[in-house]
Design a protein around this motif. Structure first.
Motif, short mmCIF file in Angstrom:
data_model
loop_
_atom_site.label_atom_id
_atom_site.label_comp_id
_atom_site.label_asym_id
_atom_site.label_seq_id
_atom_site.Cartn_x
_atom_site.Cartn_y
_atom_site.Cartn_z
N TYR A 69 0.82 -1.22 0.00
CA TYR A 69 0.00 0.00 0.00
C TYR A 69 0.85 1.26 0.00
O TYR A 69 0.33 2.36 0.09
CB TYR A 69 -0.93 0.01 1.23
CG TYR A 69 -1.75 -1.24 1.32
CD1 TYR A 69 -2.86 -1.41 0.49
CD2 TYR A 69 -1.40 -2.27 2.19
CE1 TYR A 69 -3.61 -2.57 0.54
CE2 TYR A 69 -2.14 -3.43 2.25
CZ TYR A 69 -3.24 -3.58 1.41
OH TYR A 69 -3.97 -4.74 1.46
N ILE A 70 2.18 1.09 -0.03
CA ILE A 70 3.05 2.28 -0.01
C ILE A 70 3.49 2.58 -1.44
O ILE A 70 4.26 1.83 -2.02
CB ILE A 70 4.28 2.04 0.89
CG1 ILE A 70 3.83 1.73 2.32
CG2 ILE A 70 5.18 3.28 0.88
CD1 ILE A 70 4.96 1.40 3.27
N PRO A 71 2.98 3.69 -2.05
CA PRO A 71 3.42 4.03 -3.41
C PRO A 71 4.90 4.40 -3.37
O PRO A 71 5.34 5.07 -2.44
CB PRO A 71 2.56 5.27 -3.76
CG PRO A 71 1.54 5.37 -2.68
CD PRO A 71 2.06 4.68 -1.48
N LYS A 76 6.57 6.50 -4.96
CA LYS A 76 6.88 7.93 -5.04
C LYS A 76 6.99 8.58 -3.66
O LYS A 76 7.74 9.53 -3.48
CB LYS A 76 5.79 8.66 -5.83
CG LYS A 76 6.10 8.71 -7.30
CD LYS A 76 5.09 9.59 -8.01
CE LYS A 76 5.32 9.51 -9.50
NZ LYS A 76 4.16 9.98 -10.25
N ILE A 77 6.16 8.11 -2.72
CA ILE A 77 6.18 8.75 -1.40
C ILE A 77 6.66 7.76 -0.33
O ILE A 77 6.31 7.89 0.84
CB ILE A 77 4.81 9.33 -1.02
CG1 ILE A 77 3.73 8.28 -1.21
CG2 ILE A 77 4.49 10.59 -1.79
CD1 ILE A 77 2.42 8.63 -0.56
N ILE A 122 6.91 8.15 4.14
CA ILE A 122 6.15 7.18 4.93
C ILE A 122 7.08 6.36 5.83
O ILE A 122 6.81 6.16 7.02
CB ILE A 122 5.30 6.27 4.01
CG1 ILE A 122 4.18 7.10 3.40
CG2 ILE A 122 4.74 5.09 4.76
CD1 ILE A 122 3.29 6.34 2.44
#
Lengths: 190, 204
Positions: B65-67, B69-70, B74
């Protein structure tokens, strides 16, 4: 734009989760930390004051001083008679801030001193916390001593290889006694 | 069986050949700054193990669930959450340790071992392996830290974990507990381990 909003939403969800976790931990640990701070404060106060039978924190007063800012004075009384006042003093040593608590009797003489916090070099400057060094200040008044180390004509023993730390404590005690003299009227009439 | 082997391989690599402090020489701030006493070393080691384990588990669980790009904000957010929890708990339950570790507990956030494990391991591997990785790296870091602080404390103060071991006659070399001593000891330990490694290679 849509991707931007999506990423923003994901970030928000993550940090909301972390905020909730942190606020829970904070509310659980805060009371414990506060309670111990109060207990430690009272312990330090009783170490530097002559015997008292009141609650020095409750009967304390806050006085604003242009040099030191707001200073809390904790007043010790025995049978309604003023026995001494304790307050925090700050000075700059070799490794930064040195915080101490001073206990002063009504005649302006130091009754006790304890170093609460310091960052002096371990094994050298850190010896300023030892009673063998701090004892020499007891019973001194602002006018009854030359406030410097012996090597430069003062009255106080220094810790070898830690002149800066020793001088810092001497200066801190002197400034503390001066602060007391200046505000004596207000403290004693409290 | 194969799974167990994989698990123990991930666990052991952090202690031995990929030891963050001695082999990879990353995250050197705590080994240099707080290794003045063994108790500091143990406390710091436990704090890092906890943070590393926590951040590895959460990041590995949420890795889908962690893209990408960011991912860094996070990761840092998750790591700093665990660090703040550790900081508050140490302050509440081990005040003496909190006082001597001071600013170095919040600074675990920027310890690159933890971010490196999140980025290069936990975000690509399943939870169980990430647990092994976190524990292994944490233990490797702690052992190195304890070794460094044991040498510094015994030579610099003549004590081990606060107990006098070298007797009254021993005159402590104060430089060992000051900043230069940290570099001497860390350098010497890395040199010894490199020498042992090279000797092993010559033999084979």
């Amino acid at each position: 734009m849509r991707e931007f909003l999506k990423l923003l939403a994901i970030l928000l969800v993550f940090f909301a989760g972390s905020a909730i976790t942190l606020s829970y931990t904070y509310t659980k640990t805060k009371p414990i930390i506060e309670e111990r701070k109060q207990k430690k404060k009272l312990e330090a106060i009783s170490e530097v004051l002559p015997p008292f039978d009141n609650d020095p924190v409750k009967e304390g007063i806050v006085i604003w001083d242009e040099k030191h800012g707001n200073v809390e004075f904790y007043i010790g009384k025995k049978g309604k008679v003023f026995t001494g006042v304790a307050f925090l003093g700050e000075t700059t040593g070799y490794g930064g801030k040195v915080t101490m608590i001073l206990g002063v009797t009504p005649d302006g003489k130091l009754h006790g001193i304890k170093i609460i916090d310091h960052n002096e070099t371990i094994g050298l400057g850190s010896k300023i916390t030892e009673p063998s060094f701090l004892r020499q200040f007891n019973g001194r008044g602002i006018d009854s001593a030359k406030w410097d180390v012996k090597k430069t004509g003062g009255d106080f023993d220094e810790i070898s290889s830690a002149t800066i730390s020793s001088r810092a404590v001497i200066k801190g005690v002197r400034e503390g006694l001066e602060l007391f003299e200046k505000n004596k009227g207000r403290i004693l009439t409290n | 069986m194969a799974f167990f082997e994989e698990f123990s391989r991930e666990l052991i690599k952090g202690i031995g050949k990929e030891n963050p402090t001695i082999r990879l020489v990353i995250g050197m701030c705590p080994p240099l700054a707080i290794s003045t006493s063994v108790l500091n070393g143990i406390g710091m080691g436990l704090a890092v193990i906890f943070v590393l384990l926590g951040s590895n588990i959460i990041i590995s669980l949420l890795r889908r669930y962690i893209p990408s790009k960011i991912r860094l904000p996070i990761f840092i957010g998750i790591i700093s959450t665990f660090v703040t929890i550790t900081d508050l708990c140490i302050e509440a339950y081990f005040p003496i340790l909190h006082k001597s570790l001071g600013i170095f507990i919040p600074l675990i956030v920027v310890n690159c071992i933890i971010l490196a494990r999140a980025e290069s391991f936990a975000s690509k591997n399943p939870v169980v392996l990430s647990i092994a990785d976190g524990i292994g790296m944490g233990i490797g870091f702690s052992l190195a830290l304890i070794l460094i602080s044991a040498v510094r404390e015994s030579l610099g103060q003549g004590t081990f974990a606060g107990y006098s071991i070298l007797g009254e006659k021993f005159d402590p070399a104060l430089v060992m507990v000051m900043a230069p001593g940290a570099f001497f000891v860390v350098g010497a330990i890395i040199a010894i381990f490199n020498y042992m490694e090279m000797k092993k290679r010559w033999k084979s």
